[in-house]
Motif scaffolding. Structure first.
Motif, PDB file in Angstrom:
ATOM      1  N   SER A   1      79.646  95.852  64.014  1.00 41.64           N
ATOM      2  CA  SER A   1      79.549  95.073  62.773  1.00 41.64           C
ATOM      3  C   SER A   1      80.714  94.121  62.588  1.00 41.64           C
ATOM      4  O   SER A   1      80.845  93.538  61.501  1.00 41.64           O
ATOM      5  CB  SER A   1      79.457  96.023  61.576  1.00 41.64           C
ATOM      6  OG  SER A   1      80.623  96.824  61.483  1.00 41.64           O
ATOM      7  N   SER A   2      81.579  93.958  63.595  1.00 38.75           N
ATOM      8  CA  SER A   2      82.756  93.101  63.424  1.00 38.75           C
ATOM      9  C   SER A   2      82.359  91.666  63.108  1.00 38.75           C
ATOM     10  O   SER A   2      83.016  90.988  62.328  1.00 38.75           O
ATOM     11  CB  SER A   2      83.622  93.141  64.692  1.00 38.75           C
ATOM     12  OG  SER A   2      82.855  92.740  65.824  1.00 38.75           O
ATOM     13  N   THR A   3      81.284  91.184  63.705  1.00 36.89           N
ATOM     14  CA  THR A   3      80.780  89.850  63.388  1.00 36.89           C
ATOM     15  C   THR A   3      79.468  89.895  62.616  1.00 36.89           C
ATOM     16  O   THR A   3      79.157  88.957  61.882  1.00 36.89           O
ATOM     17  CB  THR A   3      80.562  89.044  64.686  1.00 36.89           C
ATOM     18  OG1 THR A   3      79.619  89.722  65.518  1.00 36.89           O
ATOM     19  CG2 THR A   3      81.880  88.877  65.443  1.00 36.89           C
ATOM     20  N   GLY A   4      78.704  90.941  62.764  1.00 39.11           N
ATOM     21  CA  GLY A   4      77.405  91.046  62.097  1.00 39.11           C
ATOM     22  C   GLY A   4      76.277  90.433  62.892  1.00 39.11           C
ATOM     23  O   GLY A   4      75.134  90.892  62.830  1.00 39.11           O
TER      24      GLY A   4
ATOM     25  N   LYS B   1      79.346  92.749  56.176  1.00 40.24           N
ATOM     26  CA  LYS B   1      79.359  91.824  57.308  1.00 40.24           C
ATOM     27  C   LYS B   1      77.960  91.640  57.880  1.00 40.24           C
ATOM     28  O   LYS B   1      77.566  90.523  58.230  1.00 40.24           O
ATOM     29  CB  LYS B   1      80.300  92.346  58.392  1.00 40.24           C
ATOM     30  CG  LYS B   1      81.775  92.306  58.017  1.00 40.24           C
ATOM     31  CD  LYS B   1      82.633  92.867  59.139  1.00 40.24           C
ATOM     32  CE  LYS B   1      84.109  92.841  58.762  1.00 40.24           C
ATOM     33  NZ  LYS B   1      84.959  93.432  59.833  1.00 40.24           N
ATOM     34  N   VAL B   2      77.210  92.726  57.963  1.00 32.63           N
ATOM     35  CA  VAL B   2      75.846  92.627  58.492  1.00 32.63           C
ATOM     36  C   VAL B   2      74.953  91.843  57.538  1.00 32.63           C
ATOM     37  O   VAL B   2      74.141  91.019  57.957  1.00 32.63           O
ATOM     38  CB  VAL B   2      75.279  94.036  58.750  1.00 32.63           C
ATOM     39  CG1 VAL B   2      73.838  93.949  59.242  1.00 32.63           C
ATOM     40  CG2 VAL B   2      76.132  94.785  59.766  1.00 32.63           C
ATOM     41  N   VAL B   3      75.102  92.073  56.249  1.00 35.85           N
ATOM     42  CA  VAL B   3      74.276  91.361  55.264  1.00 35.85           C
ATOM     43  C   VAL B   3      74.594  89.872  55.291  1.00 35.85           C
ATOM     44  O   VAL B   3      73.688  89.034  55.201  1.00 35.85           O
ATOM     45  CB  VAL B   3      74.505  91.956  53.863  1.00 35.85           C
ATOM     46  CG1 VAL B   3      73.839  91.095  52.803  1.00 35.85           C
ATOM     47  CG2 VAL B   3      73.954  93.372  53.789  1.00 35.85           C
ATOM     48  N   ARG B   4      75.864  89.527  55.422  1.00 31.83           N
ATOM     49  CA  ARG B   4      76.214  88.103  55.488  1.00 31.83           C
ATOM     50  C   ARG B   4      75.577  87.435  56.711  1.00 31.83           C
ATOM     51  O   ARG B   4      75.192  86.260  56.655  1.00 31.83           O
ATOM     52  CB  ARG B   4      77.744  87.945  55.546  1.00 31.83           C
ATOM     53  CG  ARG B   4      78.453  88.272  54.234  1.00 31.83           C
ATOM     54  CD  ARG B   4      79.884  87.802  54.278  1.00 31.83           C
ATOM     55  NE  ARG B   4      80.614  88.197  53.082  1.00 31.83           N
ATOM     56  CZ  ARG B   4      81.422  89.241  53.008  1.00 31.83           C
ATOM     57  NH1 ARG B   4      81.607  90.003  54.104  1.00 31.83           N
ATOM     58  NH2 ARG B   4      82.049  89.542  51.900  1.00 31.83           N
TER      59      ARG B   4
END
Length: 803
Positions: free
Chosen positions: A303-306, A336-339
C-alpha cells in the motif's frame, strides 16, 4: 643542413625580434613587429583576379546511399543481414500475398538469419521480422527457431526486444509443447518475476500452462527442494496453495517455508511488479499463512503507493489479496489505496472481481470524508447504467444491505471477511492461526535484492532469531541470549510509534484499540488486523448522506425512474427490493423518505395495471425506427409484474420484509398495505393459479394485521383446503431473511421447511424470526471459527454416542 639560429636577446624596450635565417626571406618579407604571422600570399590568375575555391563534387542519391551503406557495414554488426531480411519482410507483410509465396519468403528469411538468431533478436527491427516468421510459418519453422534459442531462452526473457520473441513462441506453442517450455524455466521463475520483461514472459507462460504446471511454477517459492526438484516427494504439481503444504507441517518447517517465500516474494512487492496473475496467487498465499507482524509489513509495502493494489483487482486471487490489504492495513494504508482508486471506480465497478475490492473499501475504510470525496461521486455518475449491471448492483447493495449472503456468493462473501490476525504492539509478538504458542518474531531479513544465492542449505530451516540466539549462547549463555532478544525491540517500538502516528492522523485511538478506553498498541496492547473502529451503521449513513445532492437521493431517483424494468431483471430486482424497503434497518428510508416513497409508488402503479395494459405499453415503448425494423417487445417487458418469474419473487421478498421491521410501521409495511389496497384487493380470483400466488401468500404473512385478515378472508373461498396449507407451498425456507448474520442461521435450517400459518401472529412467521445484530468484518472471522469449533465438538459427541 643549416644550423638553427639562436634567438636574439630582447632589446631594452622589452621587444624581441627573431633573426631570419639567411637565404630564406628577403628584406621586404621580414616578419611584422610583435611576432604576428604574415597573411598567406594570394595567387592571382593571369587576368589579375584571385582564383575561386574549387566546388565540392555533388553526389547523387545512389552514391549517397552507397556511402552510408559502407559506413554502416563497417560499424554495425549484421546490418546487411537485417536489411536483406527487411526487404523480404516488406513483401511478406501485405495480406494480399499468396500463401505459397508467403511460405517461401518465410523460409528465405530464416535461412538468412540462421546461426545469428541470438544476436538478431536483440535488435528492434530484426526481432519483429522473426516474430512475423513465427506467426505465419509452420510447425517446422517454429521448431527450428525454438531449437536455436532453447539454451538461452532465460536470458532472452530479460532482453528488451528478445523477450517478445519468447512470448511469441509461448503463445504459438501447441498444448503438448507447453510442459517442455515450462521445464526450461524451472528454477528461474522467482528471478524472472523480479525483472519487468521477465515478468511479462512468466505471465504468458502461466496463462497457457496446465494446473499442475502452474502449481509447479508457484512451488519454487516454497523452498530449495522445489527449485531443484519437484519437492521431496514429487508433490509440486499437486500443491494448489501454500496452506496445503503447511497443513500438518512442524513449526521449524513452517518457518523455513515462510523464510524462503519471503526472500523471493518481498523484492517483487517492493518493485511493485504485481501485475502477473501468478504474483496475485503468491501474495494471497503469503498473506493467508504469514504471522501477524510479517503481514503488517507486507501490507505496508503493497500500500506504499496504492497503485500496486489496483494492479491485482482483475483476478480472483488478486482481488482476495487486495481485500486483505484493505482489511489488515492501518488507517493510513487504507487511505493510500482509496486515493489510488480516483478515476478507476467505474472500471472497478464493472469488473468481475474489481467490484469486490470496491465493496471492501466501502465496508472497512473509516475515513468517510475521503471515501465520500473520491468513491461516492464516481458511483453517482455511473448510477444510470450501473443499476442494470450485476457487479455495480452489488456495490450498491453493500451500502444498502451489507454482509448479505443472498446478494453475495460464498466466494465473494469470504473475500469480504478475511480471517482476523492479532499483533502485540510493544513486544512484537504475533498470535495467529499459524501457530498459537509462537513467541518469537520471524525476522526474515529480506533486503532489496532478495537473491536466492544468499541463503545456504541448512540455515534455511532456522530463523535469524534462532541464529542470533545460538551465537549469543555460545558467547555468554543467558547474557548473550538476552542481548540477542533486545535487538528485536527497536522494530516493535517503531511499529508502535507508527500506530500512534496513524492514530494522531485519524484523530482517535489506534485501530487496534477499543473505541472507548482501549489499550494503545504502543503501550503493550494488541492491534487486531481486519477490524474497524467505526460503527458500520454510522459509516453507511455518512456515505449515503442526506439532501438533494447525496448518494441516497440520486439512487432513489434512478431506481424510481427505471423501477418497471429493474424489477423484472434477474440481477437488478434485488436492488429494487432493498431500496423499496429502505435498506437494512430502514436507514435509506430515514435519509430519503420521499425517494423511497417514489420507488414504492412506481411499483404499486405497475402492479395495478392489467396484463393487457402492460402488453400495450410494452409495444408502445418501441420507437418508429425500431418498429420499421420489425422489433417486438421483450417477453419480460410484456409480462405483468405479478406474472414475471423474477418480479413476482422480488415482490414476495419485499412484502415479507414488512414482518422483519420493528413495530410494523416501516417502509415495507407501508408498501404491503398500498399493494393490497390499490392492486390486489378484489382481484385475487384473477391471480390465483399464476405466479402471482407467491405475492398473495406473502400478503398473508406481511405482519400488517388488517392486510393479513383481509387477504385470508378473500382467499379462503378461492383455494382448495385450508389457506395456511395453500400458502405453505409458496413460503419455504428460501423466503427467510438473508440479510446480515441471519443468513448463517437460515442456512442451518434449510433442511427444515417452516410451517406457515395464515392466522399466526407476525412474531411466529418465518420472516419475523429473531433478528440479529449486523455482522461486521471485525467479527465475521471469529464467528466462523466458533461455528467450526462447535461443529467439531458436536461431531465428536455424536461419534461417542454411537460407540
Amino acid at each position: 643542413m643549416a644550423k638553427p639560429v639562436k634567438a636574439a636577446q630582447p632589446a631594452k624596450g622589452g621587444k624581441s625580434f627573431a633573426k631570419p635565417s639567411p637565404g630564406t626571406k628577403r628584406k621586404s618579407e621580414a616578419a611584422p613587429a610583435g611576432g604576428a604571422a604574415r597573411p598567406a600570399k594570394k595567387f592571382r590568375a593571369e587576368n589579375g583576379k584571385p582564383k575561386a575555391a574549387e566546388p565540392l563534387k555533388k553526389l547523387s542519391s545512389k552514391e549517397k546511399r552507397a556511402t552510408i551503406r559502407e559506413k554502416k557495414l563497417a560499424h554495425k554488426k549484421n546490418w546487411e543481414v537485417i536489411q536483406d531480411a527487411v526487404v523480404l519482410w516488406e513483401r511478406l507483410r501485405p495480406k494480399e500475398t499468396p500463401d505459397a509465396e508467403r511460405k517461401q519468403l518465410v523460409n528465405d528469411i530464416l535461412k538468412k538469419v540462421k546461426g545469428k538468431l541470438l544476436e538478431l533478436v536483440n535488435h528492434h527491427t530484426a526481432s519483429r521480422v522473426i516474430q512475423f516468421c513465427i506467426k505465419h510459418g509452420g510447425e517446422v519453422e517454429r521448431k527450428a527457431v525454438m531449437e536455436e534459442v532453447r539454451a538461452n531462452i532465460v536470458e532472452l526473457s530479460k532482453s528488451k526486444y528478445g523477450h517478445f520473441l519468447v512470448r511469441k513462441l509461448i503463445n504459438t506453442a501447441k498444448k503438448d509443447e507447453v510442459p517442455g517450455i515450462v521445464r526450461l524455466f524451472r528454477g528461474h521463475v522467482a528471478q524472472l518475476l523480479r525483472q519487468p520483461y521477465g515478468a511479462d514472459v512468466i505471465t504468458d507462460l502461466y496463462d497457457v500452462a496446465s494446473t499442475s504446471d502452474r502449481n509447479a511454477m508457484c512451488s519454487e517459492f516454497y523452498g530449495k527442494e522445489f527449485v531443484l526438484f519437484d519437492g521431496l516427494a514429487g508433490e509440486a504439481g499437486r500443491l494448489h496453495s501454500l496452506q496445503q503444504l503447511m497443513a500438518g507441517a512442524p513449526a521449524a518447517k513452517k518457518r523455513a517455508i515462510l523464510q524462503h517465500f519471503a526472500k523471493a516474494l518481498i523484492p517483487i512487492m517492493e518493485k511493485a511488479l504485481v501485475h502477473p496473475p501468478i504474483t496475485h496467487r503468491l501474495v494471497k498465499d503469503y498473506l493467508e499463512c504469514s504471522t501477524g507482524m510479517t503481514i503488517e509489513e507486507a501490507v505496508e509495502t503493497l500500500s506504499s503507493t496504492g497503485e500496486a493494489v489496483l494492479r491485482m483487482v482483475h483476478t480472483h486471487e488478486g482481488a482476495a489479496a487486495a481485500c486483505m490489504v484493505l482489511g489488515y492495513g492501518t488507517p493510513k494504508d487504507r487511505k493510500k489505496v482509496v486515493r489510488a482508486m480516483k478515476g478507476h471506480v467505474a472500471k472497478m465497478a464493472a469488473d468481475e472481481w474489481g467490484h469486490v475490492v470496491l465493496c471492501m473499501a466501502l465496508g472497512c475504510v473509516d475515513d468517510t470524508a475521503l471515501t465520500g470525496k473520491i468513491i461516492v461521486p464516481e458511483i453517482k455518475e455511473l448510477l444510470s447504467e450501473g443499476v442494470h449491471e450485476t457487479t455495480a448492483v452489488r456495490v450498491l447493495l453493500q451500502l444498502l444491505a451489507p454482509d448479505s449472503r443472498r446478494h453475495f456468493p460464498p466466494a465473494i462473501y469470504d473475500m469480504l471477511h478475511p480471517p482476523q490476525r492479532t499483533v502485540k504492539g510493544s513486544t512484537g509478538k504475533a498470535v495467529t492461526d499459524l501457530e498459537g504458542e509462537e513467541d518469537e518474531v520471524l525476522d526474515f531479513g529480506v533486503g532489496g535484492d532478495g537473491g536466492e544465492e544468499e541463503d545456504d542449505g541448512d540455515e534455511l530451516f532456522t530463523s535469524k532469531t534462532d541464529k542470533k540466539g545460538g551465537k549469543a549462547g555460545k558467547k555468554g549463555g543467558k547474557a548473550g541470549a538476552d542481548k540477542a532478544a533486545d535487538k528485536a525491540k527497536p522494530k516493535a517500538k517503531g511499529r508502535g510509534k507508527q500506530a500512534a502516528e496513524d492514530a494522531n492522523e485519524e484523530g482517535g485511538a489506534p485501530e487496534g484499540g477499543t473505541e472507548e478506553g482501549g489499550e494503545d498498541a504502543s503501550a503493550g496492547g494488541e492491534r487486531v488486523l481486519g477490524s474497524s473502529k467505526k460503527d458500520p451503521a454510522i459509516r453507511r449513513r455518512e456515505l449515503l448522506g442526506s439532501g438533494p445532492k447525496s448518494l441516497s437521493a440520486a439512487l432513489t431517483a434512478v431506481v424510481a425512474g427505471a423501477a418497471v424494468a429493474l424489477v423484472r431483471s434477474p440481477h437488478s430486482c434485488e436492488l429494487v427490493v432493498e431500496v423499496a424497503r429502505g435498506g437494512e434497518g430502514g436507514l435509506l428510508a430515514e435519509l430519503d423518505a420521499a425517494g423511497v416513497g417514489a420507488v414504492q409508488e412506481a411499483l404499486v402503479e405497475d402492479a395495478a395495471r392489467s396484463p393487457d395494459e402492460v402488453a400495450e405499453a410494452a409495444g408502445a415503448s418501441i420507437g418508429d425506427e425500431e418498429e420499421a425494423q420489425g422489433a417486438v417487445p421483450s417477453p419480460a417487458a410484456a409480462e405483468h409484474v405479478f406474472l414475471n418469474f423474477f418480479s413476482s419473487r422480488a415482490l414476495r421478498r419485499l412484502v415479507l420484509a414488512a414482518a422483519e421491521e420493528e413495530g410494523g410501521g416501516g417502509a415495507a409495511a407501508g408498501f404491503a398495505k398500498q399493494l393490497w389496497d390499490r392492486a390486489v384487493k378484489g382481484r385475487c380470483k384473477q391471480w390465483v393459479g399464476t405466479h402471482a400466488e407467491k405475492v398473495l401468500a406473502a400478503l398473508l404473512h406481511c405482519g400488517v394485521p388488517e392486510v393479513q385478515a383481509a387477504a385470508a378472508k378473500e382467499l379462503k373461498p378461492l383455494v382448495k383446503g385450508p389457506v395456511e396449507e395453500w400458502a405453505g407451498k409458496f413460503l419455504s425456507h428460501k423466503d427467510k431473511p438473508h440479510h446480515g448474520p441471519g443468513a448463517a442461521h437460515g442456512q442451518q435450517q434449510q433442511q427444515q421447511p417452516a410451517a406457515v400459518s395464515a392466522g399466526a401472529p407476525a412474531s411466529t412467521t418465518p420472516a419475523a424470526k429473531g433478528k440479529q445484530q449486523p455482522q461486521t468484518p471485525a467479527t465475521a472471522g471469529g464467528k466462523r471459527a466458533a461455528q467450526g469449533q462447535d461443529g467439531g465438538q458436536s461431531g465428536k459427541a455424536k461419534q461417542a454416542k454411537r460407540k
